[in-house]
Scaffold this motif. Structure first.
Motif, PDB file in Angstrom:
ATOM      1  N   VAL A  76      14.351  -5.707   4.282  1.00 50.52           N
ATOM      2  CA  VAL A  76      13.066  -5.659   3.578  1.00 50.52           C
ATOM      3  C   VAL A  76      13.255  -5.110   2.165  1.00 50.52           C
ATOM      4  O   VAL A  76      12.715  -5.649   1.192  1.00 50.52           O
ATOM      5  CB  VAL A  76      12.043  -4.831   4.383  1.00 50.52           C
ATOM      6  N   ALA A  77      14.043  -4.038   2.035  1.00 48.21           N
ATOM      7  CA  ALA A  77      14.301  -3.450   0.719  1.00 48.21           C
ATOM      8  C   ALA A  77      15.022  -4.438  -0.198  1.00 48.21           C
ATOM      9  O   ALA A  77      14.731  -4.513  -1.398  1.00 48.21           O
ATOM     10  CB  ALA A  77      15.116  -2.169   0.866  1.00 48.21           C
ATOM     11  N   ALA A  78      15.956  -5.207   0.361  1.00 52.96           N
ATOM     12  CA  ALA A  78      16.665  -6.196  -0.450  1.00 52.96           C
ATOM     13  C   ALA A  78      15.713  -7.271  -0.952  1.00 52.96           C
ATOM     14  O   ALA A  78      15.826  -7.725  -2.099  1.00 52.96           O
ATOM     15  CB  ALA A  78      17.798  -6.826   0.354  1.00 52.96           C
ATOM     16  N   GLY A  79      14.774  -7.691  -0.116  1.00 55.99           N
ATOM     17  CA  GLY A  79      13.784  -8.664  -0.558  1.00 55.99           C
ATOM     18  C   GLY A  79      12.929  -8.115  -1.682  1.00 55.99           C
ATOM     19  O   GLY A  79      12.649  -8.811  -2.674  1.00 55.99           O
ATOM     20  N   ALA A  80      12.517  -6.857  -1.570  1.00 60.28           N
ATOM     21  CA  ALA A  80      11.725  -6.225  -2.628  1.00 60.28           C
ATOM     22  C   ALA A  80      12.541  -6.072  -3.906  1.00 60.28           C
ATOM     23  O   ALA A  80      12.035  -6.313  -5.014  1.00 60.28           O
ATOM     24  CB  ALA A  80      11.199  -4.877  -2.154  1.00 60.28           C
ATOM     25  N   ALA A  81      13.813  -5.706  -3.774  1.00 56.95           N
ATOM     26  CA  ALA A  81      14.681  -5.590  -4.947  1.00 56.95           C
ATOM     27  C   ALA A  81      14.862  -6.948  -5.620  1.00 56.95           C
ATOM     28  O   ALA A  81      14.870  -7.049  -6.850  1.00 56.95           O
ATOM     29  CB  ALA A  81      16.035  -5.007  -4.545  1.00 56.95           C
ATOM     30  N   PHE A  82      14.988  -7.990  -4.820  1.00 60.27           N
ATOM     31  CA  PHE A  82      15.093  -9.340  -5.366  1.00 60.27           C
ATOM     32  C   PHE A  82      13.837  -9.684  -6.158  1.00 60.27           C
ATOM     33  O   PHE A  82      13.912 -10.308  -7.222  1.00 60.27           O
ATOM     34  CB  PHE A  82      15.316 -10.366  -4.253  1.00 60.27           C
ATOM     35  N   ARG A  89      10.193 -15.087 -13.063  1.00 52.49           N
ATOM     36  CA  ARG A  89      11.021 -16.291 -13.173  1.00 52.49           C
ATOM     37  C   ARG A  89      11.099 -17.022 -11.845  1.00 52.49           C
ATOM     38  O   ARG A  89      11.077 -16.433 -10.778  1.00 52.49           O
ATOM     39  CB  ARG A  89      12.442 -15.923 -13.611  1.00 52.49           C
ATOM     40  N   ARG A  90      11.222 -18.315 -11.923  1.00 55.03           N
ATOM     41  CA  ARG A  90      11.486 -19.142 -10.743  1.00 55.03           C
ATOM     42  C   ARG A  90      13.005 -19.235 -10.629  1.00 55.03           C
ATOM     43  O   ARG A  90      13.660 -19.735 -11.541  1.00 55.03           O
ATOM     44  CB  ARG A  90      10.876 -20.528 -10.960  1.00 55.03           C
ATOM     45  N   ILE A  91      13.560 -18.739  -9.561  1.00 54.48           N
ATOM     46  CA  ILE A  91      15.015 -18.749  -9.371  1.00 54.48           C
ATOM     47  C   ILE A  91      15.357 -19.914  -8.457  1.00 54.48           C
ATOM     48  O   ILE A  91      14.711 -20.111  -7.424  1.00 54.48           O
ATOM     49  CB  ILE A  91      15.500 -17.407  -8.806  1.00 54.48           C
ATOM     50  N   SER A  92      16.369 -20.674  -8.829  1.00 54.15           N
ATOM     51  CA  SER A  92      16.760 -21.831  -8.019  1.00 54.15           C
ATOM     52  C   SER A  92      17.116 -21.382  -6.609  1.00 54.15           C
ATOM     53  O   SER A  92      17.616 -20.267  -6.401  1.00 54.15           O
ATOM     54  CB  SER A  92      17.939 -22.564  -8.652  1.00 54.15           C
ATOM     55  N   THR A  93      16.870 -22.253  -5.666  1.00 58.15           N
ATOM     56  CA  THR A  93      17.133 -21.898  -4.266  1.00 58.15           C
ATOM     57  C   THR A  93      18.594 -21.534  -4.026  1.00 58.15           C
ATOM     58  O   THR A  93      18.861 -20.506  -3.385  1.00 58.15           O
ATOM     59  CB  THR A  93      16.665 -23.028  -3.330  1.00 58.15           C
ATOM     60  N   ALA A 144      13.780 -19.252   0.973  1.00 59.42           N
ATOM     61  CA  ALA A 144      12.739 -20.246   1.275  1.00 59.42           C
ATOM     62  C   ALA A 144      11.370 -19.584   1.357  1.00 59.42           C
ATOM     63  O   ALA A 144      10.374 -20.123   0.850  1.00 59.42           O
ATOM     64  CB  ALA A 144      13.068 -20.965   2.580  1.00 59.42           C
ATOM     65  N   THR A 145      11.313 -18.411   1.956  1.00 60.55           N
ATOM     66  CA  THR A 145      10.045 -17.686   2.057  1.00 60.55           C
ATOM     67  C   THR A 145       9.575 -17.232   0.683  1.00 60.55           C
ATOM     68  O   THR A 145       8.399 -17.390   0.332  1.00 60.55           O
ATOM     69  CB  THR A 145      10.191 -16.477   3.004  1.00 60.55           C
ATOM     70  N   TRP A 146      10.488 -16.700  -0.109  1.00 56.34           N
ATOM     71  CA  TRP A 146      10.151 -16.269  -1.474  1.00 56.34           C
ATOM     72  C   TRP A 146       9.580 -17.432  -2.272  1.00 56.34           C
ATOM     73  O   TRP A 146       8.521 -17.305  -2.894  1.00 56.34           O
ATOM     74  CB  TRP A 146      11.381 -15.699  -2.166  1.00 56.34           C
ATOM     75  N   ASN A 147      10.266 -18.567  -2.243  1.00 55.75           N
ATOM     76  CA  ASN A 147       9.797 -19.734  -3.003  1.00 55.75           C
ATOM     77  C   ASN A 147       8.470 -20.255  -2.478  1.00 55.75           C
ATOM     78  O   ASN A 147       7.661 -20.767  -3.241  1.00 55.75           O
ATOM     79  CB  ASN A 147      10.861 -20.832  -3.013  1.00 55.75           C
ATOM     80  N   ARG A 148       8.238 -20.132  -1.191  1.00 53.07           N
ATOM     81  CA  ARG A 148       6.972 -20.592  -0.597  1.00 53.07           C
ATOM     82  C   ARG A 148       5.822 -19.670  -0.978  1.00 53.07           C
ATOM     83  O   ARG A 148       4.696 -20.107  -1.199  1.00 53.07           O
ATOM     84  CB  ARG A 148       7.123 -20.668   0.932  1.00 53.07           C
ATOM     85  N   LEU A 149       6.086 -18.376  -1.059  1.00 58.39           N
ATOM     86  CA  LEU A 149       5.050 -17.407  -1.367  1.00 58.39           C
ATOM     87  C   LEU A 149       4.689 -17.351  -2.853  1.00 58.39           C
ATOM     88  O   LEU A 149       3.575 -16.979  -3.192  1.00 58.39           O
ATOM     89  CB  LEU A 149       5.460 -16.009  -0.898  1.00 58.39           C
ATOM     90  N   ARG A 150       5.627 -17.694  -3.703  1.00 56.29           N
ATOM     91  CA  ARG A 150       5.382 -17.588  -5.146  1.00 56.29           C
ATOM     92  C   ARG A 150       4.670 -18.842  -5.636  1.00 56.29           C
ATOM     93  O   ARG A 150       5.110 -19.953  -5.356  1.00 56.29           O
ATOM     94  CB  ARG A 150       6.682 -17.412  -5.921  1.00 56.29           C
ATOM     95  N   PRO A 151       3.585 -18.690  -6.363  1.00 58.22           N
ATOM     96  CA  PRO A 151       2.867 -19.863  -6.855  1.00 58.22           C
ATOM     97  C   PRO A 151       3.684 -20.617  -7.897  1.00 58.22           C
ATOM     98  O   PRO A 151       4.413 -20.003  -8.675  1.00 58.22           O
ATOM     99  CB  PRO A 151       1.603 -19.274  -7.490  1.00 58.22           C
ATOM    100  N   PRO A 152       3.598 -21.950  -7.892  1.00 62.50           N
ATOM    101  CA  PRO A 152       4.338 -22.706  -8.911  1.00 62.50           C
ATOM    102  C   PRO A 152       3.781 -22.407 -10.287  1.00 62.50           C
ATOM    103  O   PRO A 152       2.604 -22.131 -10.442  1.00 62.50           O
ATOM    104  CB  PRO A 152       4.114 -24.173  -8.520  1.00 62.50           C
TER     105      PRO A 152
END
Length: 153
Positions: A76-82, A89-93, A144-152
């Motif tokens: 969870v902490a790594a996801g928050a740090a990411f 920024r939109r980071i490539s998958t 995949a979850t990060w990209n799905r949650l972030r609005p385009p």
């Protein structure tokens, strides 16, 4: 910023579940035992913090609970740090998978090495694969979850 951190934490939690699923599948397919490193890490951390885990039975049970919780906390902490790293920024998958999976693997293996729980220099090829594949699953699921949650944008 708060929404990004929450999205990152959710992505890290999803990645942690994926890591566990792949690890448990590996245990089932290869009939290998569970790793003792999470419990050993919990024991070492409790010792360093001078926390008494109780009688031997109680301590064993607490280590069994605390070990996996440490892994989830790290994921969870790594996801928050990411999320902080990514910012707006939109980071490539592929890059997100590498950063998330590689980051969690480095943090996990590095912390266990510093605690004296393991020494990656002594690992066999099969040990590295057994460590790499679940962390790759973490990276894929979290990205995949990060990209799905972030609005385009």
């Amino acid at each position: 910023m708060r929404a990004r951190l929450l999205d990152g934490a959710v992505a890290g939690a999803v990645g942690s579940v994926a890591l566990d699923v792949v690890s448990y599948l590996d245990m089932a397919v290869r009939a290998r035992p569970a790793s003792s490193t999470p419990q050993a890490s919990a024991e070492r951390l409790a010792g360093l913090a001078h926390v008494d885990l109780g009688s031997e039975d109680q301590a064993a049970n607490r280590r069994s609970g605390l070990g996996p919780l440490l892994g989830y906390g790290l994921g969870v902490a790594a996801g928050a740090a990411f999320a902080v790293l990514a910012g707006r920024r939109r980071i490539s998958t592929p890059l997100a998978v590498a950063l998330l999976g590689g980051g969690v693997m480095a943090a996990s293996d590095g912390s266990m090495t510093m605690l004296g729980v393991t020494d990656p220099r002594s690992w066999r090829r099969s040990d590295w694969v057994a460590d790499l594949v679940p962390h790759l699953a973490y990276g894929v699921a979290a990205a995949a979850t990060w990209n799905r949650l972030r609005p385009p944008r």
